[in-house]
Design an enzyme around this catalytic site. Sequence first.
Site, PDB file in Angstrom:
ATOM      1  N   ASN A   9      16.784 -47.092  75.939  1.00 20.34           N
ATOM      2  CA  ASN A   9      17.117 -47.949  74.797  1.00 20.34           C
ATOM      3  C   ASN A   9      15.810 -48.506  74.240  1.00 20.34           C
ATOM      4  O   ASN A   9      15.199 -49.381  74.857  1.00 20.34           O
ATOM      5  CB  ASN A   9      18.035 -49.080  75.298  1.00 20.34           C
ATOM      6  CG  ASN A   9      18.303 -50.138  74.244  1.00 20.34           C
ATOM      7  OD1 ASN A   9      18.002 -49.949  73.067  1.00 20.34           O
ATOM      8  ND2 ASN A   9      18.872 -51.259  74.667  1.00 20.34           N
ATOM      9  N   LYS A  11      15.441 -50.272  71.670  1.00 19.30           N
ATOM     10  CA  LYS A  11      15.650 -51.561  70.981  1.00 19.30           C
ATOM     11  C   LYS A  11      14.921 -51.547  69.632  1.00 19.30           C
ATOM     12  O   LYS A  11      14.843 -50.490  69.005  1.00 19.30           O
ATOM     13  CB  LYS A  11      15.204 -52.713  71.884  1.00 19.30           C
ATOM     14  CG  LYS A  11      15.857 -52.632  73.272  1.00 19.30           C
ATOM     15  CD  LYS A  11      15.665 -53.861  74.093  1.00 19.30           C
ATOM     16  CE  LYS A  11      16.365 -53.674  75.440  1.00 19.30           C
ATOM     17  NZ  LYS A  11      16.324 -54.849  76.287  1.00 19.30           N
ATOM     18  N   HIS A  91      25.759 -54.292  73.885  1.00 19.48           N
ATOM     19  CA  HIS A  91      24.567 -54.742  74.608  1.00 19.48           C
ATOM     20  C   HIS A  91      24.504 -56.261  74.561  1.00 19.48           C
ATOM     21  O   HIS A  91      24.893 -56.873  73.569  1.00 19.48           O
ATOM     22  CB  HIS A  91      23.307 -54.125  73.985  1.00 19.48           C
ATOM     23  CG  HIS A  91      22.085 -54.341  74.819  1.00 19.48           C
ATOM     24  ND1 HIS A  91      21.416 -55.546  74.860  1.00 19.48           N
ATOM     25  CD2 HIS A  91      21.430 -53.517  75.672  1.00 19.48           C
ATOM     26  CE1 HIS A  91      20.401 -55.443  75.697  1.00 19.48           C
ATOM     27  NE2 HIS A  91      20.384 -54.224  76.200  1.00 19.48           N
ATOM     28  N   GLU A  93      22.206 -58.213  74.009  1.00 18.89           N
ATOM     29  CA  GLU A  93      21.458 -58.742  72.858  1.00 18.89           C
ATOM     30  C   GLU A  93      22.318 -58.734  71.598  1.00 18.89           C
ATOM     31  O   GLU A  93      22.168 -59.589  70.727  1.00 18.89           O
ATOM     32  CB  GLU A  93      20.154 -57.936  72.689  1.00 18.89           C
ATOM     33  CG  GLU A  93      19.178 -58.257  73.815  1.00 18.89           C
ATOM     34  CD  GLU A  93      18.201 -57.156  74.173  1.00 18.89           C
ATOM     35  OE1 GLU A  93      18.031 -56.200  73.385  1.00 18.89           O
ATOM     36  OE2 GLU A  93      17.598 -57.249  75.271  1.00 18.89           O
ATOM     37  N   GLU A 161      24.471 -54.464  83.170  1.00 16.58           N
ATOM     38  CA  GLU A 161      23.148 -55.033  82.922  1.00 16.58           C
ATOM     39  C   GLU A 161      23.204 -56.551  83.087  1.00 16.58           C
ATOM     40  O   GLU A 161      23.603 -57.269  82.152  1.00 16.58           O
ATOM     41  CB  GLU A 161      22.681 -54.710  81.503  1.00 16.58           C
ATOM     42  CG  GLU A 161      22.574 -53.236  81.211  1.00 16.58           C
ATOM     43  CD  GLU A 161      21.639 -52.962  80.049  1.00 16.58           C
ATOM     44  OE1 GLU A 161      20.649 -52.276  80.264  1.00 16.58           O
ATOM     45  OE2 GLU A 161      21.883 -53.482  78.941  1.00 16.58           O
ATOM     46  N   GLY A 167      14.373 -57.209  80.819  1.00 17.10           N
ATOM     47  CA  GLY A 167      13.047 -57.543  80.308  1.00 17.10           C
ATOM     48  C   GLY A 167      12.312 -58.603  81.108  1.00 17.10           C
ATOM     49  O   GLY A 167      11.287 -59.117  80.658  1.00 17.10           O
ATOM     50  N   SER A 206      15.272 -54.084  83.860  1.00 19.07           N
ATOM     51  CA  SER A 206      13.977 -53.964  84.554  1.00 19.07           C
ATOM     52  C   SER A 206      13.888 -52.771  85.497  1.00 19.07           C
ATOM     53  O   SER A 206      13.231 -52.843  86.537  1.00 19.07           O
ATOM     54  CB  SER A 206      13.642 -55.266  85.302  1.00 19.07           C
ATOM     55  OG  SER A 206      13.458 -56.326  84.373  1.00 19.07           O
TER      56      SER A 206
HETATM   57  P1  PGA Z   1      14.722 -53.499  80.254  1.00 23.55           P
HETATM   58  O1  PGA Z   1      15.986 -53.468  79.269  1.00 23.55           O
HETATM   59  O2  PGA Z   1      14.698 -52.183  80.997  1.00 23.55           O
HETATM   60  O3  PGA Z   1      13.542 -53.669  79.358  1.00 23.55           O
HETATM   61  O4  PGA Z   1      14.929 -54.659  81.189  1.00 23.55           O
HETATM   62  C1  PGA Z   1      17.200 -52.881  79.674  1.00 23.55           C
HETATM   63  C2  PGA Z   1      18.227 -52.985  78.573  1.00 23.55           C
HETATM   64  O5  PGA Z   1      18.320 -54.026  77.916  1.00 23.55           O
HETATM   65  O6  PGA Z   1      18.957 -52.012  78.322  1.00 23.55           O
END
Ligand code: PGA
Length: 246
Positions: A9, A11, A91, A93, A161, A167, A206
Site C-alpha cells: 500500500n 498510500k 483502511h 486512515e 491492522e 507506521g 510495520s
Molecule cells: P506500515 O503501513 O507498513 O507503514 O506500518 C501498513 C498499512 O497501513 O497498510
Amino acid sequence: MRRKLAAGNWKMNGLGADLAELERLAAAPAPSQTGRLICPPATLISRATLVAGDIAIGGQDCHAAQSGAHTGDISAEMLADCGASAVILGHSERREDHGETDATVAAKVAAAWSEGLLAVVCIGESLAQRDAGETLALIGSQLAGSLPDTATGANTVIAYEPIWAIGTGRIPTLEQINEVHEFIRTTLTDRFGGEGHAFRILYGGSVKPENASEIFSVANVDGALVGGASLKADDFQAIIDALDAA
Ligand code: PGA
C-alpha cells in the site's frame, strides 16, 4: 490451500519516477506460493499496469456509487477500467480521515465486487481499544458490519491492522497476532461455513524485512499488507521472499 498474498500500500506516496521500484519488483522471478499486489496512488494505476508484469495492481479506495456527482472520488468501475484488479477498503486512515463506517465499507465492497475487483478489507483496533480489552469485540463487529453476506475467499481478503502498529515500527507480540487471526478465522467459519477457510487473512502494521519471517510463522497469517516497506523494491522483495518461504 490458500495462496499467500504480499500486498503493498503506497498510500499518498509515489510519482512517475517511483514506478522504477515496481519495474524492479516485476523483474524478479515470480514467487511460487505467493501472489503480489501493489496499490499505488490512483494517479499511477494506469502507468503501473504497463510495467507490473504479473504483479497485480490495485486501488486504495473507491466510492460506493458507480458514477455521479462526487467530486474527487473514484468509482470501482474507473479502477477496473484503468487496469486495477483489487482495491483496499476500510483502511484505518480512511476510517479516521474520512469518517468511513462499517456500513460505508460494506457498500464499497459490494461496488468493488460488481466490477470484479478483489476487496482487501481492513480492520483493526486502536491502542485505547486494545488497552481497554475491546480488541476481539471490535474485530467481530467490524467483520460483521464490513462484509456483505456474499463474501467469499475469492472476492475478499481480510487485513488485520492494529492502528497502533501502522507506521510506528511497533508490532504486536506473535501471541497477540495469533489470537486475533485465529479469532478472525473462527468468525469467518461461523458465518460462512467451510468457505471461511478460503479467505486470506493478512497482517499489516510495520511489517519489515527484519520481522517478516517471524510474523509469517504465525498460524492463519496468509500474507501481509505493507505500507512503508513496500515503497522500496529491495525491502518489499525481502518480505515477498520471507512469505514465499514460510
Ligand atoms: P506500515 O503501513 O507498513 O507503514 O506500518 C501498513 C498499512 O497501513 O497498510
